[in-house]
Scaffold this active site. Structure first.
Site, PDB file in Angstrom:
ATOM      1  N   ARG A  37       0.805  -1.225   0.000  1.00 26.28           N
ATOM      2  CA  ARG A  37       0.000   0.000   0.000  1.00 26.28           C
ATOM      3  C   ARG A  37       0.841   1.280   0.000  1.00 26.28           C
ATOM      4  O   ARG A  37       0.602   2.187  -0.788  1.00 26.28           O
ATOM      5  CB  ARG A  37      -0.919   0.037   1.228  1.00 26.28           C
ATOM      6  CG  ARG A  37      -2.153  -0.779   1.077  1.00 26.28           C
ATOM      7  CD  ARG A  37      -2.534  -1.402   2.387  1.00 26.28           C
ATOM      8  NE  ARG A  37      -1.509  -2.353   2.793  1.00 26.28           N
ATOM      9  CZ  ARG A  37      -1.464  -3.618   2.366  1.00 26.28           C
ATOM     10  NH1 ARG A  37      -2.401  -4.063   1.586  1.00 26.28           N
ATOM     11  NH2 ARG A  37      -0.487  -4.431   2.720  1.00 26.28           N
ATOM     12  N   THR A  38       1.799   1.362   0.914  1.00 23.39           N
ATOM     13  CA  THR A  38       2.523   2.623   1.052  1.00 23.39           C
ATOM     14  C   THR A  38       3.353   2.879  -0.207  1.00 23.39           C
ATOM     15  O   THR A  38       3.335   3.980  -0.765  1.00 23.39           O
ATOM     16  CB  THR A  38       3.409   2.598   2.313  1.00 23.39           C
ATOM     17  OG1 THR A  38       2.629   2.091   3.393  1.00 23.39           O
ATOM     18  CG2 THR A  38       3.906   3.975   2.657  1.00 23.39           C
ATOM     19  N   ARG A  45      11.106   3.801   3.831  1.00 23.76           N
ATOM     20  CA  ARG A  45      10.650   2.782   4.800  1.00 23.76           C
ATOM     21  C   ARG A  45      11.877   2.017   5.256  1.00 23.76           C
ATOM     22  O   ARG A  45      12.731   1.626   4.445  1.00 23.76           O
ATOM     23  CB  ARG A  45       9.647   1.823   4.169  1.00 23.76           C
ATOM     24  CG  ARG A  45       9.371   0.649   5.097  1.00 23.76           C
ATOM     25  CD  ARG A  45       8.164  -0.137   4.719  1.00 23.76           C
ATOM     26  NE  ARG A  45       6.947   0.606   4.976  1.00 23.76           N
ATOM     27  CZ  ARG A  45       5.732   0.064   4.898  1.00 23.76           C
ATOM     28  NH1 ARG A  45       5.600  -1.213   4.591  1.00 23.76           N
ATOM     29  NH2 ARG A  45       4.665   0.780   5.129  1.00 23.76           N
ATOM     30  N   HIS A  73       4.303   5.716  11.693  1.00 24.55           N
ATOM     31  CA  HIS A  73       3.916   5.632  10.278  1.00 24.55           C
ATOM     32  C   HIS A  73       2.983   6.816  10.008  1.00 24.55           C
ATOM     33  O   HIS A  73       1.773   6.664   9.847  1.00 24.55           O
ATOM     34  CB  HIS A  73       3.205   4.297  10.036  1.00 24.55           C
ATOM     35  CG  HIS A  73       3.077   3.885   8.608  1.00 24.55           C
ATOM     36  ND1 HIS A  73       3.316   4.723   7.537  1.00 24.55           N
ATOM     37  CD2 HIS A  73       2.718   2.689   8.059  1.00 24.55           C
ATOM     38  CE1 HIS A  73       3.111   4.075   6.410  1.00 24.55           C
ATOM     39  NE2 HIS A  73       2.741   2.834   6.695  1.00 24.55           N
TER      40      HIS A  73
HETATM   41  N1   CP Z   1      -0.462  -0.154   5.797  1.00 22.61           N
HETATM   42  C1   CP Z   1       0.767  -0.356   5.309  1.00 22.61           C
HETATM   43  O1   CP Z   1       1.745   0.286   5.720  1.00 22.61           O
HETATM   44  O2   CP Z   1       0.838  -1.319   4.364  1.00 22.61           O
HETATM   45  P1   CP Z   1       2.171  -1.722   3.564  1.00 22.61           P
HETATM   46  O3   CP Z   1       3.104  -2.349   4.577  1.00 22.61           O
HETATM   47  O4   CP Z   1       1.738  -2.683   2.502  1.00 22.61           O
HETATM   48  O5   CP Z   1       2.756  -0.463   3.002  1.00 22.61           O
END
Ligand code: CP
Length: 329
Positions: free
Chosen positions: A73-74, A124, A152
């Site tokens: 997602r991010t 990240r 986050h």
């Molecule tokens: N919600 C979230 O951070 O998902 P991802 O780890 O897939 O980015």
């Protein structure tokens, strides 16, 4: 290390109405007014996307997406956000394998290199504090896309926007936050965000071993938010406005055995639990990935927003944030 990093006074640059060129490292940089600024622009971004309207707002801008930890997602929403606004991305996933990190390059050198090529770095990293360290060496804004079990902040932008869109306010709300308060960076940032508004109460539901550290609990309570720890589904108040379920953060635990024991003691949303403890107006949220958190049988319930508005709001809020940071809005 489980404790949420507490930033010493003065160590974080506050946004104070001016996003341009700022690093985004923690929810602690935001005021309520700063959040409303992002949300107002996110609404414009939503209209733009829904109308499939092309935009050149970020034309000529190149943003590095430097992800030392996996992400769907991010990573995906930041990439989409830049491209929807006519900019470009430099995508580096797993730099340990695909960049000179593999040859032993230091974290600081890697950050300096990608900062030299781009106008912003979205980072990240598995280590708490990595985004702050990157911000110290980079000559472009660094956006924290999740640093270990610390914070986050951009997830919280989309989470609060989702709640705001649903209820029209961010104060005097009751939320159930379940799963892994100890290790979930999304919860750490979300509690900080909710604490910016008056009269909010959160109920933390988790196995005993995954409670917040006592120090973090006291520090977060001192911001004025009411935090109640509960230990069984029977204690869930039926008047919660939102449920926010998080997975047990397997990658932060020391062994598979420990994970399996905690998973066995953890809680899951099922149609029966919703029928018993949720009201008709509430929304059910999950930052995802969904691992043992929500029974797929719940997905068709109209209150389940995790694969609907919550996920889409990640795109709109990140478009808004990038436009503000890059001085284009
Ligand atoms: N919600 C979230 O951070 O998902 P991802 O780890 O897939 O980015």
């Amino acid at each position: 290390m489980n404790q949420v990093i507490t930033h010493p006074p003065g160590s974080l640059e506050l946004i104070s109405g001016d996003f341009k060129g700022k690093d985004i490292l923690s929810l602690d940089q935001f005021s309520a007014a700063d959040l409303y600024r992002v949300f107002a622009l996110a609404r414009e971004m939503k209209e733009l996307v829904l109308a499939s309207q092309p935009s050149q707002l970020l034309a000529g801008q190149l943003v590095a997406l430097l992800f030392y930890e996996p992400s769907s997602r991010t990573f995906g929403s930041f990439a989409a956000a830049v491209k929807r606004l006519g900019g470009q991305t430099l995508d580096i996933q797993n730099p340990e394998v695909v960049s000179s990190v593999w040859k032993g390059e230091s974290f600081e050198d890697t950050i300096s290199v990608f900062g030299a090529y781009t106008q912003a770095i979205v980072l990240r990293h598995p280590l708490p504090g990595a985004a702050q360290r990157a911000a110290e060496v980079a000559n472009v804004p660094v956006i924290n896309a999740g640093d270990g079990n610390n914070e986050h902040p951009t997830q919280t932008l989309l989470d609060l926007f989702t709640i705001y869109e649903q209820f029209g306010r961010l104060d005097h709300l009751k939320g159930l936050l379940a799963g892994d308060p100890l290790n979930s960076r999304t919860l750490h940032s979300l509690i900080r965000g909710l604490a910016l508004f008056e009269g909010n109460t959160v109920y933390l539901l988790s196995p005993e071993a995954l409670r917040l550290t006592r120090e973090d609990l006291l520090a977060l309570r001192s911001r004025g938010i009411e935090i109640v720890e509960i230990h069984s589904e029977r204690e869930i108040p039926t008047d919660c406005h939102f449920w926010y379920w998080t997975r047990i953060q397997k990658e932060r635990l020391s062994s598979l055995d420990e994970y399996q024991q905690l998973a066995a003691a953890s809680f899951q949303v099922t149609p029966a639990l919703l029928a018993e403890r949720a009201n008709r107006e509430m929304i059910l949220m999950d930052p995802l990935p969904r691992v043992g958190t929500i029974d797929p049988a719940v997905d068709s319930d109209e209150r389940a927003v995790y694969l609907r508005s919550q996920i889409r709001n990640g795109l709109y809020t990140r478009m808004a944030l990038l436009a503000l940071i890059l001085g284009k809005a």
